[in-house]
Scaffold this active site. Structure first.
Site, PDB file in Angstrom:
ATOM      1  N   GLU A  38      -3.559   2.402   7.802  1.00 55.94           N
ATOM      2  CA  GLU A  38      -4.996   2.200   7.563  1.00 55.94           C
ATOM      3  C   GLU A  38      -5.565   1.347   8.688  1.00 55.94           C
ATOM      4  OE1 GLU A  38      -7.588  -0.722   4.696  1.00 55.94           O
ATOM      5  OE2 GLU A  38      -5.912   0.347   3.765  1.00 55.94           O
ATOM      6  N   LYS A 127      -8.269   0.287  -5.361  1.00 53.73           N
ATOM      7  CA  LYS A 127      -7.641  -0.805  -4.634  1.00 53.73           C
ATOM      8  C   LYS A 127      -7.891  -2.105  -5.401  1.00 53.73           C
ATOM      9  CE  LYS A 127      -8.403  -3.354  -0.299  1.00 53.73           C
ATOM     10  NZ  LYS A 127      -9.024  -3.288   1.036  1.00 53.73           N
TER      11      LYS A 127
END
Length: 209
Positions: A38, A127
């Site tokens: 990421e 998340k």
């Protein structure tokens, strides 16, 4: 892709690394056995970094974008080739954009209300941030009523507590400076990054087995 991510369980979070060292850093992570990366958009050249990683590594890694704060961010990350989008917060417009283009969005949440709101809006995984501040016990408690919610824990996860978070029920763990620190990159300690990545992978393998 989400199934593959859940199986791999680890995402290396690359934040504000020098553009001329990012390939080496990610290569170290890849050699250590982590194949999801990421790249956070708070670096000015983040989209160029995403493109560079995709061009260099091809399909040997999966590159997504983090710190996606708006639909504009989501669009430019997607245009750069990001395979998934991660936000520190929940934004229904970002989630809708991801649905429209067929790319998963993992919105940041903290409370049970935020988590279920995101799931109701279509998030396949949320998340939990900052997970390390609250600890694995928080995840375990949340998983009681919200066992159906797929969670990615990010923020403050390290070699000492990653097993606890996996045991508590998170599907995926995001690894930031505990894996790829700016100091290590500046020192050229890519062997150390590879060794740390391998240590995380071994913990995951032990958890799965």
């Amino acid at each position: 892709m989400i199934d593959q991510l859940k199986q791999a369980k680890l995402v290396a979070v690359v934040r504000k690394l020098p553009g001329n060292r990012i390939i080496e850093a990610v290569e170290a992570v890849r050699k250590g056995g982590i194949h999801f990366v990421e790249v956070t958009l708070d670096a000015k050249d983040a989209c160029e970094q995403i493109k560079a990683l995709i061009n260099h590594f091809g399909d040997t890694i999966t590159v997504g974008a983090g710190t996606v704060l708006s639909v504009v961010d989501a669009k430019r990350a997607s245009d750069a080739g990001a395979a998934f989008l991660v936000s520190p917060h929940f934004d229904a417009d970002i989630l809708a954009f991801g649905k429209a283009i067929g790319k998963p969005v993992f919105p940041g949440t903290l409370t049970p209300s935020e988590m279920q709101t995101a799931v109701n809006a279509g998030a396949e995984m949320i998340k939990v941030f900052p997970a390390g501040t609250l600890g694995a016990g928080y995840i375990k408690n949340i998983k009681g009523p919200l066992a159906h919610v797929e969670m990615m824990a990010t923020g403050g996860i390290d070699l000492d507590n990653v097993a606890l978070f996996l045991k508590a029920g998170v599907s995926v763990v995001g690894l930031g400076s505990q894996l790829i620190s700016r100091a290590r990159v500046d020192q050229g300690d890519f062997a150390g990054i590879e060794e740390t990545a391998s240590a995380y992978v071994k913990i995951v393998e032990a958890h799965v087995s």
